[in-house]
Design a protein around this motif. Structure first.
Motif, PDB file in Angstrom:
ATOM      1  N   ILE A  53       0.821  -0.979  -0.221  1.00 29.48           N
ATOM      2  CA  ILE A  53      -0.143  -0.074  -0.019  1.00 29.48           C
ATOM      3  C   ILE A  53       0.900   1.073   0.065  1.00 29.48           C
ATOM      4  O   ILE A  53       2.032   1.213   0.969  1.00 29.48           O
ATOM      5  CB  ILE A  53      -1.000   0.017   1.184  1.00 29.48           C
ATOM      6  N   LEU A  54       0.412   2.144  -1.133  1.00 32.82           N
ATOM      7  CA  LEU A  54       1.108   3.487  -0.895  1.00 32.82           C
ATOM      8  C   LEU A  54       0.275   4.590   0.021  1.00 32.82           C
ATOM      9  O   LEU A  54       1.007   5.046   0.977  1.00 32.82           O
ATOM     10  CB  LEU A  54       1.210   4.134  -2.349  1.00 32.82           C
ATOM     11  N   VAL A  55      -0.587   4.801  -0.140  1.00 31.48           N
ATOM     12  CA  VAL A  55      -1.589   5.594   0.551  1.00 31.48           C
ATOM     13  C   VAL A  55      -2.950   5.414   0.325  1.00 31.48           C
ATOM     14  O   VAL A  55      -3.423   4.591  -0.465  1.00 31.48           O
ATOM     15  CB  VAL A  55      -1.389   7.062  -0.190  1.00 31.48           C
ATOM     16  N   TYR A  56      -3.808   5.554   1.355  1.00 32.62           N
ATOM     17  CA  TYR A  56      -5.261   5.628   1.422  1.00 32.62           C
ATOM     18  C   TYR A  56      -5.912   6.949   1.433  1.00 32.62           C
ATOM     19  O   TYR A  56      -5.199   7.808   2.027  1.00 32.62           O
ATOM     20  CB  TYR A  56      -5.741   4.802   2.846  1.00 32.62           C
ATOM     21  N   PHE A  57      -7.303   7.112   1.146  1.00 32.22           N
ATOM     22  CA  PHE A  57      -7.847   8.352   1.415  1.00 32.22           C
ATOM     23  C   PHE A  57      -9.238   8.026   1.518  1.00 32.22           C
ATOM     24  O   PHE A  57      -9.815   6.903   1.427  1.00 32.22           O
ATOM     25  CB  PHE A  57      -7.577   9.393   0.342  1.00 32.22           C
ATOM     26  N   ALA A  58     -10.092   8.907   2.463  1.00 34.16           N
ATOM     27  CA  ALA A  58     -11.524   8.679   2.645  1.00 34.16           C
ATOM     28  C   ALA A  58     -12.049  10.062   2.703  1.00 34.16           C
ATOM     29  O   ALA A  58     -11.521  11.184   3.215  1.00 34.16           O
ATOM     30  CB  ALA A  58     -11.502   7.756   4.110  1.00 34.16           C
ATOM     31  N   ALA A  59     -13.348   9.904   2.739  1.00 35.49           N
ATOM     32  CA  ALA A  59     -14.210  11.269   2.828  1.00 35.49           C
ATOM     33  C   ALA A  59     -15.033  11.130   4.220  1.00 35.49           C
ATOM     34  O   ALA A  59     -15.552  10.173   4.541  1.00 35.49           O
ATOM     35  CB  ALA A  59     -15.449  11.229   1.662  1.00 35.49           C
ATOM     36  N   TYR A  60     -14.988  12.479   4.807  1.00 31.59           N
ATOM     37  CA  TYR A  60     -15.716  12.519   6.035  1.00 31.59           C
ATOM     38  C   TYR A  60     -16.285  13.817   6.062  1.00 31.59           C
ATOM     39  O   TYR A  60     -16.495  14.414   4.923  1.00 31.59           O
ATOM     40  CB  TYR A  60     -14.714  12.795   7.059  1.00 31.59           C
ATOM     41  N   LYS A  61     -17.318  13.957   7.128  1.00 25.65           N
ATOM     42  CA  LYS A  61     -18.291  15.361   6.847  1.00 25.65           C
ATOM     43  C   LYS A  61     -17.560  16.577   6.981  1.00 25.65           C
ATOM     44  O   LYS A  61     -17.858  17.466   5.845  1.00 25.65           O
ATOM     45  CB  LYS A  61     -19.096  15.123   8.417  1.00 25.65           C
ATOM     46  N   ASN A  62     -16.439  16.702   7.232  1.00 28.82           N
ATOM     47  CA  ASN A  62     -15.795  17.947   7.306  1.00 28.82           C
ATOM     48  C   ASN A  62     -14.135  18.027   6.766  1.00 28.82           C
ATOM     49  O   ASN A  62     -13.672  18.997   6.814  1.00 28.82           O
ATOM     50  CB  ASN A  62     -15.675  18.693   8.594  1.00 28.82           C
ATOM     51  N   HIS A  63     -13.765  16.650   6.338  1.00 32.04           N
ATOM     52  CA  HIS A  63     -12.411  16.860   5.646  1.00 32.04           C
ATOM     53  C   HIS A  63     -12.304  15.562   4.725  1.00 32.04           C
ATOM     54  O   HIS A  63     -13.423  14.435   4.837  1.00 32.04           O
ATOM     55  CB  HIS A  63     -11.570  16.635   6.955  1.00 32.04           C
ATOM     56  N   VAL A  64     -11.256  15.376   4.173  1.00 32.69           N
ATOM     57  CA  VAL A  64     -10.677  14.405   3.475  1.00 32.69           C
ATOM     58  C   VAL A  64      -9.485  13.897   4.247  1.00 32.69           C
ATOM     59  O   VAL A  64      -8.595  14.683   4.572  1.00 32.69           O
ATOM     60  CB  VAL A  64     -10.421  14.660   2.085  1.00 32.69           C
TER      61      VAL A  64
END
Length: 120
Positions: A53-64
């Motif tokens: 794995i290099l990186v993960y990302f995810a969406a949240y209510k007030n941020h990425v």
């Protein structure tokens, strides 16, 4: 909220229009920095894999949320210091542009790191 996704397109498809734009920017920046990386879903989040794995990302209510494993964050500690962080994570607020150049640098660092591990 849906918790299992077949791919990154599926993950992005359920987000609000504003968040979709940010996630696509993140995705394209990562793809440009690591064109050979594979898109996957891991731990219910979009991730890019290249010899691990290099990186993960995810969406949240007030941020990425952006997760470059602890080494990616520690290497760029100073540049990331302006963002809220957790262990191995950084929060990019939705009301500010994503630091795409910084994200690209972090991904390139992680590619090199994974290649070093592979050859060791």
């Amino acid at each position: 909220m849906k918790t299992t996704f077949k791919d990154i397109d599926d993950y992005i498809s359920i987000q609000t229009p504003e968040i979709k734009i940010l996630l696509e920017q993140m995705r394209q920046t990562i793809k440009k920095a690591a064109p050979e990386a594979e898109e996957v879903i891991s731990y219910g989040m979009p991730a890019f894999k290249y010899h691990g794995i290099l990186v993960y990302f995810a969406a949240y209510k007030n941020h990425v949320g952006f997760y470059a494993t602890p080494t990616g964050h520690s290497e760029f500690k100073e540049e990331l210091s302006v963002y809220k962080q957790g262990k191995g994570s950084v929060q990019f607020p939705l009301n500010k542009p994503l630091p795409l150049d910084l994200i690209s640098k972090i991904v390139l660092f992680r590619v090199k790191e994974n290649l070093k591990k592979k050859s060791a």
